[in-house]
Design a protein around this motif. Structure first.
Motif, PDB file in Angstrom:
ATOM      1  N   UNK A  10       0.818  -1.207   0.000  1.00 15.39           N
ATOM      2  CA  UNK A  10       0.000   0.000   0.000  1.00 15.39           C
ATOM      3  C   UNK A  10       0.853   1.259   0.000  1.00 15.39           C
ATOM      4  N   UNK A  11       2.189   1.077  -0.037  1.00 16.53           N
ATOM      5  CA  UNK A  11       3.109   2.199  -0.117  1.00 16.53           C
ATOM      6  C   UNK A  11       3.405   2.595  -1.551  1.00 16.53           C
ATOM      7  N   UNK A  84      16.440   9.723   6.470  1.00 14.92           N
ATOM      8  CA  UNK A  84      16.335   8.302   6.123  1.00 14.92           C
ATOM      9  C   UNK A  84      17.744   7.781   5.871  1.00 14.92           C
ATOM     10  N   UNK A  85      18.458   7.447   6.952  1.00 15.17           N
ATOM     11  CA  UNK A  85      19.804   6.905   6.803  1.00 15.17           C
ATOM     12  C   UNK A  85      19.942   5.677   7.680  1.00 15.17           C
ATOM     13  N   UNK A 170       5.756   6.489 -11.538  1.00 11.85           N
ATOM     14  CA  UNK A 170       4.383   6.729 -11.099  1.00 11.85           C
ATOM     15  C   UNK A 170       3.796   7.982 -11.709  1.00 11.85           C
ATOM     16  N   UNK A 171       4.627   8.987 -11.897  1.00  9.77           N
ATOM     17  CA  UNK A 171       4.179  10.226 -12.535  1.00  9.77           C
ATOM     18  C   UNK A 171       3.700   9.950 -13.954  1.00  9.77           C
ATOM     19  N   UNK A 172       4.458   9.148 -14.686  1.00 11.01           N
ATOM     20  CA  UNK A 172       4.068   8.787 -16.051  1.00 11.01           C
ATOM     21  C   UNK A 172       2.778   7.971 -16.073  1.00 11.01           C
ATOM     22  N   UNK A 173       2.574   7.171 -15.022  1.00 11.68           N
ATOM     23  CA  UNK A 173       1.389   6.319 -14.935  1.00 11.68           C
ATOM     24  C   UNK A 173       0.172   7.059 -14.379  1.00 11.68           C
ATOM     25  N   UNK A 174       0.380   8.274 -13.905  1.00 15.12           N
ATOM     26  CA  UNK A 174      -0.727   9.073 -13.379  1.00 15.12           C
ATOM     27  C   UNK A 174      -1.206   8.641 -12.003  1.00 15.12           C
ATOM     28  N   UNK A 175      -0.316   8.074 -11.205  1.00 15.46           N
ATOM     29  CA  UNK A 175      -0.702   7.602  -9.876  1.00 15.46           C
ATOM     30  C   UNK A 175      -0.838   8.780  -8.915  1.00 15.46           C
ATOM     31  N   UNK A 176      -1.905   8.764  -8.147  1.00 16.72           N
ATOM     32  CA  UNK A 176      -2.117   9.764  -7.104  1.00 16.72           C
ATOM     33  C   UNK A 176      -1.497   9.227  -5.823  1.00 16.72           C
ATOM     34  N   UNK A 177      -0.324   9.748  -5.487  1.00 19.48           N
ATOM     35  CA  UNK A 177       0.399   9.200  -4.337  1.00 19.48           C
ATOM     36  C   UNK A 177      -0.216   9.574  -2.993  1.00 19.48           C
ATOM     37  N   UNK A 178      -1.182  10.501  -2.985  1.00 21.57           N
ATOM     38  CA  UNK A 178      -1.884  10.772  -1.736  1.00 21.57           C
ATOM     39  C   UNK A 178      -2.737   9.575  -1.320  1.00 21.57           C
ATOM     40  N   UNK A 179      -2.924   8.642  -2.247  1.00 21.35           N
ATOM     41  CA  UNK A 179      -3.673   7.411  -1.964  1.00 21.35           C
ATOM     42  C   UNK A 179      -2.732   6.247  -1.658  1.00 21.35           C
ATOM     43  N   UNK A 180      -1.537   6.561  -1.204  1.00 23.02           N
ATOM     44  CA  UNK A 180      -0.585   5.550  -0.722  1.00 23.02           C
ATOM     45  C   UNK A 180      -0.157   5.943   0.686  1.00 23.02           C
ATOM     46  N   UNK A 181       0.440   5.001   1.401  1.00 28.26           N
ATOM     47  CA  UNK A 181       0.842   5.282   2.786  1.00 28.26           C
ATOM     48  C   UNK A 181       2.312   4.945   2.993  1.00 28.26           C
ATOM     49  N   UNK A 182       3.042   5.870   3.641  1.00 22.65           N
ATOM     50  CA  UNK A 182       4.457   5.670   3.925  1.00 22.65           C
ATOM     51  C   UNK A 182       4.788   5.723   5.410  1.00 22.65           C
ATOM     52  N   UNK A 183       4.131   6.585   6.159  1.00 21.26           N
ATOM     53  CA  UNK A 183       4.512   6.916   7.529  1.00 21.26           C
ATOM     54  C   UNK A 183       4.523   5.702   8.451  1.00 21.26           C
ATOM     55  N   UNK A 184       5.616   5.538   9.183  1.00 15.94           N
ATOM     56  CA  UNK A 184       5.761   4.413  10.104  1.00 15.94           C
ATOM     57  C   UNK A 184       5.043   4.623  11.439  1.00 15.94           C
ATOM     58  N   UNK A 185       4.607   5.833  11.726  1.00 17.92           N
ATOM     59  CA  UNK A 185       3.955   6.093  13.003  1.00 17.92           C
ATOM     60  C   UNK A 185       2.496   5.616  13.009  1.00 17.92           C
ATOM     61  N   UNK A 186       1.847   5.649  11.856  1.00 14.76           N
ATOM     62  CA  UNK A 186       0.504   5.094  11.759  1.00 14.76           C
ATOM     63  C   UNK A 186      -0.585   5.939  12.381  1.00 14.76           C
ATOM     64  N   UNK A 187      -0.421   7.270  12.376  1.00 14.83           N
ATOM     65  CA  UNK A 187      -1.460   8.150  12.888  1.00 14.83           C
ATOM     66  C   UNK A 187      -2.559   8.374  11.866  1.00 14.83           C
ATOM     67  N   UNK A 193       7.625  13.745   9.807  1.00 15.38           N
ATOM     68  CA  UNK A 193       8.902  13.877  10.504  1.00 15.38           C
ATOM     69  C   UNK A 193       9.733  12.601  10.524  1.00 15.38           C
ATOM     70  N   UNK A 194       9.125  11.444  10.383  1.00 18.97           N
ATOM     71  CA  UNK A 194       9.882  10.196  10.453  1.00 18.97           C
ATOM     72  C   UNK A 194      10.674   9.984   9.159  1.00 18.97           C
ATOM     73  N   UNK A 195      11.595   9.042   9.176  1.00 15.67           N
ATOM     74  CA  UNK A 195      12.464   8.824   8.033  1.00 15.67           C
ATOM     75  C   UNK A 195      11.725   8.514   6.747  1.00 15.67           C
ATOM     76  N   UNK A 196      10.665   7.721   6.849  1.00 16.37           N
ATOM     77  CA  UNK A 196       9.936   7.360   5.631  1.00 16.37           C
ATOM     78  C   UNK A 196       9.145   8.538   5.078  1.00 16.37           C
ATOM     79  N   UNK A 197       8.637   9.394   5.957  1.00 14.21           N
ATOM     80  CA  UNK A 197       7.971  10.603   5.479  1.00 14.21           C
ATOM     81  C   UNK A 197       8.979  11.525   4.789  1.00 14.21           C
ATOM     82  N   UNK A 198      10.170  11.640   5.380  1.00 12.39           N
ATOM     83  CA  UNK A 198      11.205  12.479   4.778  1.00 12.39           C
ATOM     84  C   UNK A 198      11.621  11.938   3.417  1.00 12.39           C
ATOM     85  N   UNK A 199      11.773  10.625   3.315  1.00 10.91           N
ATOM     86  CA  UNK A 199      12.145   9.990   2.046  1.00 10.91           C
ATOM     87  C   UNK A 199      11.050  10.208   1.006  1.00 10.91           C
TER      88      UNK A 199
END
Length: 217
Positions: A10-11, A84-85, A170-187, A193-199
């Protein structure tokens, strides 16, 4: 021919891969191992599978949350913030997670007459996650081929590219990335602020994609 199973979280990465290779994917599998952000990821995975009419199953792996040690399994306060290091993100490693998922996916693939298992590891993960590195992917693929009648193999086409490269696809495919999830905190929203959000922010910025993700900060 649709002969592939994809592990989709789902990322950004696995969702992009699913869109890019949708004509070859017969089945999508999401694993719920009790991470802080599992519910958010699963909802996104389900959304895109429905949109692409790809059959989707969610497999619970409760034992990982019970017995494994990782900040991903310990609540939002345990997740490191900042870049993200490797040193900052090592606590988020879930030991042998990809090995476990690939092994289960392999059995499901063979049971469904499929020949390949897709996983969306990428070059930016190599320093932090041992089970995302090319030698591991090659070794796991060899083990799966040796251990199945159908010679199931791992197919990981993003192994040597960056998250920015993935975002560009994804840009070429027209994907709306607001409909994906990255954040490890799960709020309720991405923490920002977390590494995955920064990445995530960096990849979208470098790809020239307007970031419509809702962040807490």
């Amino acid at each position: 021919m649709k002969d592939a199973l994809i592990i989709v979280s789902g990322g950004m990465d696995s969702v992009t891969m699913m869109y890019e290779y949708q004509q070859e994917i017969a089945l999508a599998v999401t694993f719920d191992y009790g991470s802080n952000h599992a519910a958010k990821e699963i909802a996104c995975a389900r959304l895109h599978c429905q949109r692409l009419s790809i059959p989707h199953i969610v497999i619970p792996l409760d034992f990982m949350h019970q017995y494994f040690k990782s900040s991903l399994l310990e609540g939002s306060d345990a997740i490191p913030e900042g870049s993200y290091d490797d040193e900052n993100m090592k606590s988020t490693v879930v030991p042998f997670r990809n090995g476990i998922m690939l092994a289960i996916a392999c059995g499901i693939a063979e049971s469904n007459g499929l020949r390949r298992v897709m996983i969306a590891n990428h070059g930016g993960d190599h320093a932090i996650y041992p089970d995302c590195r090319p030698p591991f992917i090659r070794a796991m693929s060899e083990a799966m081929q040796q251990g199945t009648y159908a010679n199931i193999e791992v197919w990981a086409p993003y192994t040597h590219i960056t998250k920015t490269d993935i975002a560009l696809r994804g840009k070429q495919l027209g994907i709306d990335y607001s409909e994906t999830w990255s954040c490890y905190k799960g709020g309720d929203h991405h923490c920002g602020k977390c590494g995955t959000c920064m990445e995530r922010k960096e990849a979208l910025r470098e790809a020239g994609i307007e970031d419509t993700t809702v962040y807490e900060v």
